[in-house]
Design a protein around this motif. Structure first.
Motif, PDB file in Angstrom:
ATOM      1  N   GLY A 290      67.974-123.024 -23.117  1.00 63.34           N
ATOM      2  CA  GLY A 290      67.076-122.411 -22.147  1.00 63.34           C
ATOM      3  C   GLY A 290      65.600-122.613 -22.442  1.00 63.34           C
ATOM      4  O   GLY A 290      64.747-122.097 -21.715  1.00 63.34           O
ATOM      5  N   LEU A 291      65.275-123.390 -23.491  1.00 58.23           N
ATOM      6  CA  LEU A 291      63.878-123.647 -23.851  1.00 58.23           C
ATOM      7  C   LEU A 291      63.173-124.399 -22.730  1.00 58.23           C
ATOM      8  O   LEU A 291      63.703-125.367 -22.189  1.00 58.23           O
ATOM      9  CB  LEU A 291      63.814-124.464 -25.145  1.00 58.23           C
ATOM     10  N   THR A 292      61.971-123.949 -22.376  1.00 55.97           N
ATOM     11  CA  THR A 292      61.094-124.640 -21.442  1.00 55.97           C
ATOM     12  C   THR A 292      59.713-124.696 -22.076  1.00 55.97           C
ATOM     13  O   THR A 292      59.400-123.893 -22.961  1.00 55.97           O
ATOM     14  CB  THR A 292      60.989-123.916 -20.086  1.00 55.97           C
ATOM     15  N   GLY A 293      58.894-125.649 -21.649  1.00 54.85           N
ATOM     16  CA  GLY A 293      57.539-125.671 -22.167  1.00 54.85           C
ATOM     17  C   GLY A 293      56.873-127.020 -22.079  1.00 54.85           C
ATOM     18  O   GLY A 293      57.473-128.012 -21.661  1.00 54.85           O
ATOM     19  N   SER A 294      55.605-127.029 -22.499  1.00 51.72           N
ATOM     20  CA  SER A 294      54.805-128.252 -22.505  1.00 51.72           C
ATOM     21  C   SER A 294      53.712-128.119 -23.555  1.00 51.72           C
ATOM     22  O   SER A 294      53.435-127.035 -24.053  1.00 51.72           O
ATOM     23  CB  SER A 294      54.196-128.495 -21.122  1.00 51.72           C
ATOM     24  N   GLY A 295      53.094-129.234 -23.869  1.00 53.56           N
ATOM     25  CA  GLY A 295      52.024-129.249 -24.855  1.00 53.56           C
ATOM     26  C   GLY A 295      51.641-130.669 -25.171  1.00 53.56           C
ATOM     27  O   GLY A 295      51.620-131.522 -24.291  1.00 53.56           O
ATOM     28  N   GLY A 296      51.386-130.928 -26.461  1.00 51.77           N
ATOM     29  CA  GLY A 296      51.031-132.282 -26.860  1.00 51.77           C
ATOM     30  C   GLY A 296      50.257-132.308 -28.151  1.00 51.77           C
ATOM     31  O   GLY A 296      50.228-131.346 -28.919  1.00 51.77           O
ATOM     32  N   PHE A 297      49.584-133.466 -28.370  1.00 53.13           N
ATOM     33  CA  PHE A 297      48.823-133.681 -29.593  1.00 53.13           C
ATOM     34  C   PHE A 297      47.903-134.880 -29.402  1.00 53.13           C
ATOM     35  O   PHE A 297      48.069-135.672 -28.470  1.00 53.13           O
ATOM     36  CB  PHE A 297      49.743-133.908 -30.797  1.00 53.13           C
ATOM     37  N   THR A 298      46.939-135.008 -30.302  1.00 51.72           N
ATOM     38  CA  THR A 298      46.094-136.194 -30.389  1.00 51.72           C
ATOM     39  C   THR A 298      46.249-136.728 -31.806  1.00 51.72           C
ATOM     40  O   THR A 298      46.083-135.984 -32.778  1.00 51.72           O
ATOM     41  CB  THR A 298      44.620-135.866 -30.106  1.00 51.72           C
ATOM     42  N   ALA A 299      46.591-138.014 -31.929  1.00 51.09           N
ATOM     43  CA  ALA A 299      46.753-138.655 -33.234  1.00 51.09           C
ATOM     44  C   ALA A 299      45.725-139.771 -33.364  1.00 51.09           C
ATOM     45  O   ALA A 299      45.459-140.490 -32.397  1.00 51.09           O
ATOM     46  CB  ALA A 299      48.158-139.226 -33.379  1.00 51.09           C
ATOM     47  N   THR A 300      45.158-139.911 -34.563  1.00 48.72           N
ATOM     48  CA  THR A 300      44.198-140.987 -34.814  1.00 48.72           C
ATOM     49  C   THR A 300      44.714-141.886 -35.923  1.00 48.72           C
ATOM     50  O   THR A 300      45.541-141.480 -36.738  1.00 48.72           O
ATOM     51  CB  THR A 300      42.824-140.420 -35.215  1.00 48.72           C
ATOM     52  N   HIS A 301      44.210-143.127 -35.943  1.00 50.66           N
ATOM     53  CA  HIS A 301      44.592-144.062 -37.002  1.00 50.66           C
ATOM     54  C   HIS A 301      44.213-143.511 -38.385  1.00 50.66           C
ATOM     55  O   HIS A 301      44.939-143.715 -39.354  1.00 50.66           O
ATOM     56  CB  HIS A 301      43.925-145.426 -36.790  1.00 50.66           C
ATOM     57  N   GLU A 302      43.087-142.795 -38.447  1.00 55.44           N
ATOM     58  CA  GLU A 302      42.639-142.237 -39.731  1.00 55.44           C
ATOM     59  C   GLU A 302      43.643-141.247 -40.304  1.00 55.44           C
ATOM     60  O   GLU A 302      43.744-141.080 -41.506  1.00 55.44           O
ATOM     61  CB  GLU A 302      41.266-141.559 -39.579  1.00 55.44           C
ATOM     62  N   GLU A 303      44.390-140.564 -39.430  1.00 52.01           N
ATOM     63  CA  GLU A 303      45.384-139.584 -39.889  1.00 52.01           C
ATOM     64  C   GLU A 303      46.727-140.228 -40.195  1.00 52.01           C
ATOM     65  O   GLU A 303      47.684-139.540 -40.534  1.00 52.01           O
ATOM     66  CB  GLU A 303      45.561-138.493 -38.826  1.00 52.01           C
ATOM     67  N   GLY A 304      46.842-141.551 -40.036  1.00 53.89           N
ATOM     68  CA  GLY A 304      48.068-142.263 -40.380  1.00 53.89           C
ATOM     69  C   GLY A 304      49.272-141.892 -39.514  1.00 53.89           C
ATOM     70  O   GLY A 304      50.404-141.943 -39.965  1.00 53.89           O
ATOM     71  N   GLY A 305      49.032-141.520 -38.264  1.00 53.99           N
ATOM     72  CA  GLY A 305      50.140-141.146 -37.377  1.00 53.99           C
ATOM     73  C   GLY A 305      50.501-139.674 -37.434  1.00 53.99           C
ATOM     74  O   GLY A 305      51.337-139.215 -36.670  1.00 53.99           O
ATOM     75  N   ASN A 306      49.891-138.927 -38.343  1.00 56.42           N
ATOM     76  CA  ASN A 306      50.126-137.481 -38.420  1.00 56.42           C
ATOM     77  C   ASN A 306      49.230-136.778 -37.401  1.00 56.42           C
ATOM     78  O   ASN A 306      48.166-137.281 -37.052  1.00 56.42           O
ATOM     79  CB  ASN A 306      49.829-136.960 -39.819  1.00 56.42           C
ATOM     80  N   ALA A 307      49.649-135.605 -36.922  1.00 59.53           N
ATOM     81  CA  ALA A 307      48.858-134.909 -35.916  1.00 59.53           C
ATOM     82  C   ALA A 307      49.183-133.423 -35.906  1.00 59.53           C
ATOM     83  O   ALA A 307      50.262-133.004 -36.307  1.00 59.53           O
ATOM     84  CB  ALA A 307      49.141-135.501 -34.532  1.00 59.53           C
ATOM     85  N   GLN A 308      48.223-132.650 -35.401  1.00 62.56           N
ATOM     86  CA  GLN A 308      48.423-131.229 -35.139  1.00 62.56           C
ATOM     87  C   GLN A 308      48.990-131.107 -33.725  1.00 62.56           C
ATOM     88  O   GLN A 308      48.396-131.616 -32.783  1.00 62.56           O
ATOM     89  CB  GLN A 308      47.102-130.475 -35.243  1.00 62.56           C
ATOM     90  N   TYR A 309      50.147-130.459 -33.580  1.00 63.84           N
ATOM     91  CA  TYR A 309      50.797-130.347 -32.284  1.00 63.84           C
ATOM     92  C   TYR A 309      50.624-128.947 -31.698  1.00 63.84           C
ATOM     93  O   TYR A 309      50.269-128.003 -32.398  1.00 63.84           O
ATOM     94  CB  TYR A 309      52.296-130.667 -32.380  1.00 63.84           C
ATOM     95  N   ARG A 310      50.913-128.848 -30.385  1.00 57.95           N
ATOM     96  CA  ARG A 310      50.939-127.568 -29.673  1.00 57.95           C
ATOM     97  C   ARG A 310      52.099-127.606 -28.693  1.00 57.95           C
ATOM     98  O   ARG A 310      52.293-128.598 -27.995  1.00 57.95           O
ATOM     99  CB  ARG A 310      49.629-127.361 -28.929  1.00 57.95           C
ATOM    100  N   LEU A 311      52.892-126.562 -28.644  1.00 57.00           N
ATOM    101  CA  LEU A 311      53.958-126.437 -27.661  1.00 57.00           C
ATOM    102  C   LEU A 311      53.929-125.012 -27.108  1.00 57.00           C
ATOM    103  O   LEU A 311      54.225-124.055 -27.825  1.00 57.00           O
ATOM    104  CB  LEU A 311      55.336-126.722 -28.269  1.00 57.00           C
ATOM    105  N   ASP A 312      53.498-124.884 -25.845  1.00 55.60           N
ATOM    106  CA  ASP A 312      53.550-123.606 -25.143  1.00 55.60           C
ATOM    107  C   ASP A 312      54.938-123.501 -24.564  1.00 55.60           C
ATOM    108  O   ASP A 312      55.353-124.367 -23.787  1.00 55.60           O
ATOM    109  CB  ASP A 312      52.494-123.572 -24.047  1.00 55.60           C
ATOM    110  N   HIS A 313      55.696-122.462 -24.940  1.00 52.53           N
ATOM    111  CA  HIS A 313      57.111-122.438 -24.585  1.00 52.53           C
ATOM    112  C   HIS A 313      57.615-121.036 -24.232  1.00 52.53           C
ATOM    113  O   HIS A 313      56.970-120.039 -24.532  1.00 52.53           O
ATOM    114  CB  HIS A 313      57.956-123.002 -25.729  1.00 52.53           C
ATOM    115  N   ASP A 314      58.787-121.047 -23.601  1.00 57.65           N
ATOM    116  CA  ASP A 314      59.464-119.816 -23.214  1.00 57.65           C
ATOM    117  C   ASP A 314      60.957-120.126 -23.162  1.00 57.65           C
ATOM    118  O   ASP A 314      61.358-121.286 -23.305  1.00 57.65           O
ATOM    119  CB  ASP A 314      58.960-119.346 -21.847  1.00 57.65           C
ATOM    120  N   PHE A 315      61.745-119.121 -22.929  1.00 58.24           N
ATOM    121  CA  PHE A 315      63.183-119.299 -22.781  1.00 58.24           C
ATOM    122  C   PHE A 315      63.605-118.751 -21.437  1.00 58.24           C
ATOM    123  O   PHE A 315      63.290-117.608 -21.100  1.00 58.24           O
ATOM    124  CB  PHE A 315      63.949-118.606 -23.920  1.00 58.24           C
ATOM    125  N   ALA A 316      64.295-119.593 -20.643  1.00 53.48           N
ATOM    126  CA  ALA A 316      64.722-119.196 -19.300  1.00 53.48           C
ATOM    127  C   ALA A 316      65.932-118.275 -19.391  1.00 53.48           C
ATOM    128  O   ALA A 316      66.692-118.304 -20.304  1.00 53.48           O
ATOM    129  CB  ALA A 316      65.078-120.434 -18.482  1.00 53.48           C
TER     130      ALA A 316
END
Length: 132
Positions: free
Chosen positions: A106-132
């Motif tokens: 029942g998980l729903t949600g959206s979000g994302g992240f921005t990754a840079t070459h300097e971070e080597g593919g690592n990133a801080q993510y965000r997921l705004d979510h709820d359960f239906a």
């Protein structure tokens, strides 16, 4: 609606060319990530990427994450859409409806992240979510 944040760390990236024409190409990438923070677990992902002659890239993909969000465990799938320009990839994602298993059903949600070459593919993510 709850907000999950943390870090996604690149574990592996295997990219293969599919086609190329006039300096533009399409590739397929198999990628693995580990998640820490509000999401704890492992992600397995496939991207299809289009590289333009100006070196910008558009990509789409699916990622299945197995682990937990908060105190709930299971798995779910994220649909990714992104653009790479310069050294930054900006990705938006949405939970694929019906993809949650176990306590993540029942998980729903959206979000994302921005990754840079300097971070080597690592990133801080965000997921705004709820359960239906």
């Amino acid at each position: 609606m709850s907000n999950a944040t943390g870090t996604r760390a690149l574990k592996s990236w295997d990219e293969q060319d599919i086609s190329e024409a006039d300096g533009r190409k399409v590739t397929r990438s198999a990628i693995e990530y580990s998640y820490t923070g509000d999401i704890e677990g492992e992600g397995v992902q496939e991207y299809v990427m289009f590289y333009r002659s100006d070196e910008s890239t558009t990509f789409v993909g699916l990622e299945q994450i197995t682990g937990r969000i908060g105190d709930r465990s299971g798995s779910f799938v994220l649909q990714h859409t992104g653009e790479l320009t310069g050294s930054a990839a900006v990705v938006t994602w949405t939970v694929v409806p019906g993809s949650g298993t176990g306590e993540l059903t029942g998980l729903t949600g959206s979000g994302g992240f921005t990754a840079t070459h300097e971070e080597g593919g690592n990133a801080q993510y965000r997921l705004d979510h709820d359960f239906a």
